[in-house]
Design an enzyme around this catalytic site. Structure first.
Site, PDB file in Angstrom:
ATOM      1  N   LEU A  16      10.960 -20.297  -4.081  1.00  0.00           N
ATOM      2  CA  LEU A  16       9.831 -19.537  -3.531  1.00  0.00           C
ATOM      3  C   LEU A  16       8.572 -19.692  -4.392  1.00  0.00           C
ATOM      4  CD1 LEU A  16       8.846 -17.202  -1.571  1.00  0.00           C
ATOM      5  CD2 LEU A  16       9.580 -15.631  -3.364  1.00  0.00           C
ATOM      6  N   ARG A  63      -0.413   9.157 -10.086  1.00  0.00           N
ATOM      7  CA  ARG A  63      -0.496   7.945  -9.249  1.00  0.00           C
ATOM      8  C   ARG A  63       0.121   6.724  -9.945  1.00  0.00           C
ATOM      9  NH1 ARG A  63      -3.860   7.552  -5.112  1.00  0.00           N
ATOM     10  NH2 ARG A  63      -4.285   5.388  -5.618  1.00  0.00           N
ATOM     11  N   THR A 121     -10.699  -6.994  -5.496  1.00  0.00           N
ATOM     12  CA  THR A 121     -12.010  -6.960  -6.171  1.00  0.00           C
ATOM     13  C   THR A 121     -12.657  -5.578  -5.977  1.00  0.00           C
ATOM     14  OG1 THR A 121     -12.839  -8.104  -4.192  1.00  0.00           O
ATOM     15  CG2 THR A 121     -12.575  -9.431  -6.161  1.00  0.00           C
ATOM     16  N   GLY A 156       0.072   5.446  -4.422  1.00  0.00           N
ATOM     17  CA  GLY A 156      -0.517   6.732  -4.804  1.00  0.00           C
ATOM     18  C   GLY A 156       0.119   7.866  -4.015  1.00  0.00           C
ATOM     19  N   ARG A 157       0.255   7.690  -2.691  1.00  0.00           N
ATOM     20  CA  ARG A 157       0.840   8.745  -1.852  1.00  0.00           C
ATOM     21  C   ARG A 157       2.309   8.979  -2.200  1.00  0.00           C
ATOM     22  NH1 ARG A 157      -1.088   6.040   3.397  1.00  0.00           N
ATOM     23  NH2 ARG A 157      -1.734   4.500   1.839  1.00  0.00           N
ATOM     24  N   ARG A 200      -5.514  -1.851   8.427  1.00  0.00           N
ATOM     25  CA  ARG A 200      -6.716  -2.560   7.974  1.00  0.00           C
ATOM     26  C   ARG A 200      -6.309  -3.851   7.283  1.00  0.00           C
ATOM     27  NH1 ARG A 200      -7.803   2.571   6.045  1.00  0.00           N
ATOM     28  NH2 ARG A 200      -6.909   2.106   4.025  1.00  0.00           N
ATOM     29  N   SER A 206      -8.423  -5.056   4.667  1.00  0.00           N
ATOM     30  CA  SER A 206      -8.880  -4.843   3.291  1.00  0.00           C
ATOM     31  C   SER A 206      -9.232  -6.128   2.549  1.00  0.00           C
ATOM     32  CB  SER A 206      -7.827  -4.054   2.502  1.00  0.00           C
ATOM     33  OG  SER A 206      -7.566  -2.829   3.132  1.00  0.00           O
ATOM     34  N   ASP A 257       0.826  -1.213   0.000  1.00  0.00           N
ATOM     35  CA  ASP A 257       0.000   0.000   0.000  1.00  0.00           C
ATOM     36  C   ASP A 257       0.862   1.266   0.000  1.00  0.00           C
ATOM     37  OD1 ASP A 257      -2.289   1.489   0.046  1.00  0.00           O
ATOM     38  OD2 ASP A 257      -2.753   1.134   2.157  1.00  0.00           O
ATOM     39  N   GLY A 258       0.335   2.314  -0.600  1.00  0.00           N
ATOM     40  CA  GLY A 258       1.000   3.627  -0.542  1.00  0.00           C
ATOM     41  C   GLY A 258       1.591   4.093  -1.861  1.00  0.00           C
ATOM     42  N   HIS A 283       2.630   3.158  -9.002  1.00  0.00           N
ATOM     43  CA  HIS A 283       2.416   1.732  -9.290  1.00  0.00           C
ATOM     44  C   HIS A 283       3.621   1.157 -10.045  1.00  0.00           C
ATOM     45  CE1 HIS A 283      -1.498   2.170  -7.671  1.00  0.00           C
ATOM     46  NE2 HIS A 283      -2.015   2.829  -8.680  1.00  0.00           N
ATOM     47  N   GLU A 342       1.160 -13.339  12.593  1.00  0.00           N
ATOM     48  CA  GLU A 342       1.746 -12.174  13.256  1.00  0.00           C
ATOM     49  C   GLU A 342       1.581 -11.015  12.283  1.00  0.00           C
ATOM     50  OE1 GLU A 342       3.178 -11.875  16.329  1.00  0.00           O
ATOM     51  OE2 GLU A 342       2.421 -13.906  16.625  1.00  0.00           O
TER      52      GLU A 342
HETATM   53  C1  FPP Z   1      -1.933   0.222  -3.389  1.00  0.00           C
HETATM   54  O1  FPP Z   1      -1.471   1.554  -3.338  1.00  0.00           O
HETATM   55  C2  FPP Z   1      -1.388  -0.470  -4.551  1.00  0.00           C
HETATM   56  C3  FPP Z   1      -2.114  -1.010  -5.582  1.00  0.00           C
HETATM   57  C4  FPP Z   1      -3.594  -0.997  -5.625  1.00  0.00           C
HETATM   58  C5  FPP Z   1      -1.449  -1.641  -6.739  1.00  0.00           C
HETATM   59  C6  FPP Z   1      -0.368  -2.599  -6.337  1.00  0.00           C
HETATM   60  C7  FPP Z   1       0.490  -2.926  -7.484  1.00  0.00           C
HETATM   61  C8  FPP Z   1       1.842  -2.976  -7.408  1.00  0.00           C
HETATM   62  C9  FPP Z   1       2.597  -2.710  -6.172  1.00  0.00           C
HETATM   63  C10 FPP Z   1       2.645  -3.311  -8.589  1.00  0.00           C
HETATM   64  C11 FPP Z   1       2.976  -4.775  -8.655  1.00  0.00           C
HETATM   65  C12 FPP Z   1       2.098  -5.451  -9.598  1.00  0.00           C
HETATM   66  C13 FPP Z   1       2.373  -6.660 -10.138  1.00  0.00           C
HETATM   67  C14 FPP Z   1       1.432  -7.228 -11.111  1.00  0.00           C
HETATM   68  C15 FPP Z   1       3.569  -7.438  -9.789  1.00  0.00           C
HETATM   69  P1  FPP Z   1      -2.530   2.713  -3.448  1.00  0.00           P
HETATM   70  O2  FPP Z   1      -2.713   3.058  -4.870  1.00  0.00           O
HETATM   71  O3  FPP Z   1      -3.785   2.334  -2.725  1.00  0.00           O
HETATM   72  O4  FPP Z   1      -1.780   3.880  -2.667  1.00  0.00           O
HETATM   73  P2  FPP Z   1      -2.454   5.041  -1.837  1.00  0.00           P
HETATM   74  O5  FPP Z   1      -3.179   4.386  -0.687  1.00  0.00           O
HETATM   75  O6  FPP Z   1      -1.283   5.848  -1.384  1.00  0.00           O
HETATM   76  O7  FPP Z   1      -3.363   5.783  -2.744  1.00  0.00           O
END
Ligand code: FPP
Length: 242
Positions: free
Chosen positions: A133, A35, A68, A25-26, A196, A198, A22-23, A39, A209
């Protein structure tokens, strides 16, 4: 980096680690970037963690790439996230083979576009014989949807006379989920400071853990992964016992 790696007890590595990445976008917003740039950078962090997990001998790693619920995002962002598997494949397939990583996709795969389903099949067949892995990439994944799909699958087997109701217990149910034999997540990491779940692996995390870090996913490095594993090893894990 070397220092923290040396502190890790190689005989007590969590077998199954799961990460809510997560994060993105930020991270991008902080740098005044779109954003989607977050990614894209997130793929670099995936590479870091795959290498670190392979070095430590983690058996299974589940990464939450698209939920989803993520369909609710603007179309342009969803379209961009859908391009990431291809980018991931092009950039990392050689390393995945070198690191002996086997990939399985989990989620509502049949609801994804055909091109994506083909890519997923390619990924899985190309890495099928790898024995290191096991990477579960959760894409169009939701835990409630997974549990519902599993109930339907088991009900069908009962209706078809292949399974008796008396055979359905917790152990059996667990193995029927997408994660198969790797049903127990030992350690769950979530980046970006959010506290969370999610809708991620709700059955599998019963005794996990939990580890929360303020680091944004694109900044998460091998070293951060090692620190998380070291933290895990300082805990007194009882799973309901004494
Ligand atoms: C959450 O950050 C991230 C996502 C919804 C996309 C996750 C995808 C990747 C990390 C790339 C890897 C992908 C593959 C297929 C290997 P957010 O957009 O919710 O960030 P925010 O909470 O800061 O807005």
């Amino acid at each position: 980096m070397e220092e923290i790696l040396e502190k890790i007890d190689r005989s007590r590595i969590p077998k199954h680690v799961a990460i809510i990445m997560d994060g993105n976008g930020r991270w991008a917003k902080n740098l005044l970037l779109p954003r989607t740039a977050g990614h894209k950078k997130g793929v670099d962090a995936v590479e870091e963690v795959l290498e670190a997990a392979s070095i430590l001998g983690v058996e299974a790693l589940t990464l939450y790439a698209f939920s989803t619920e993520n369909w609710k995002r603007p179309t342009e962002e969803v379209s961009y996230i859908f391009k990431l598997p291809k980018l991931f494949y092009t950039r990392l397939i050689d390393k995945l083979m070198l690191w002996n990583i086997k990939i399985k996709w989990i989620g509502e795969i049949t609801k994804l576009p055909n091109t994506m389903q083909k890519l997923i099949a390619d990924f899985e067949s190309k890495t099928e014989k790898n024995t290191g892995l096991l990477l579960y990439l959760a894409f169009n994944y939701g835990a409630r949807s997974e549990i519902t799909a599993t109930v339907k699958k088991i009900s069908q087997a009962v209706l078809d006379g292949e399974l008796a109701i008396s055979e359905i217990d917790e152990a059996f149910f667990g193995t029927q989920l997408y994660t198969g034999e790797n049903v127990n997540v030992d350690f769950l990491i979530r980046t970006s400071g959010e506290l969370r779940m999610s809708n991620f692996l709700l059955w599998q995390i019963a005794y996990s853990e939990l580890y929360f870090t303020d680091k944004l996913w694109p900044d998460f490095s091998k070293n951060d992964f090692y620190h998380a594993i070291f933290d895990y090893q300082q805990r007194n894990i009882r799973k309901g016992g004494l």
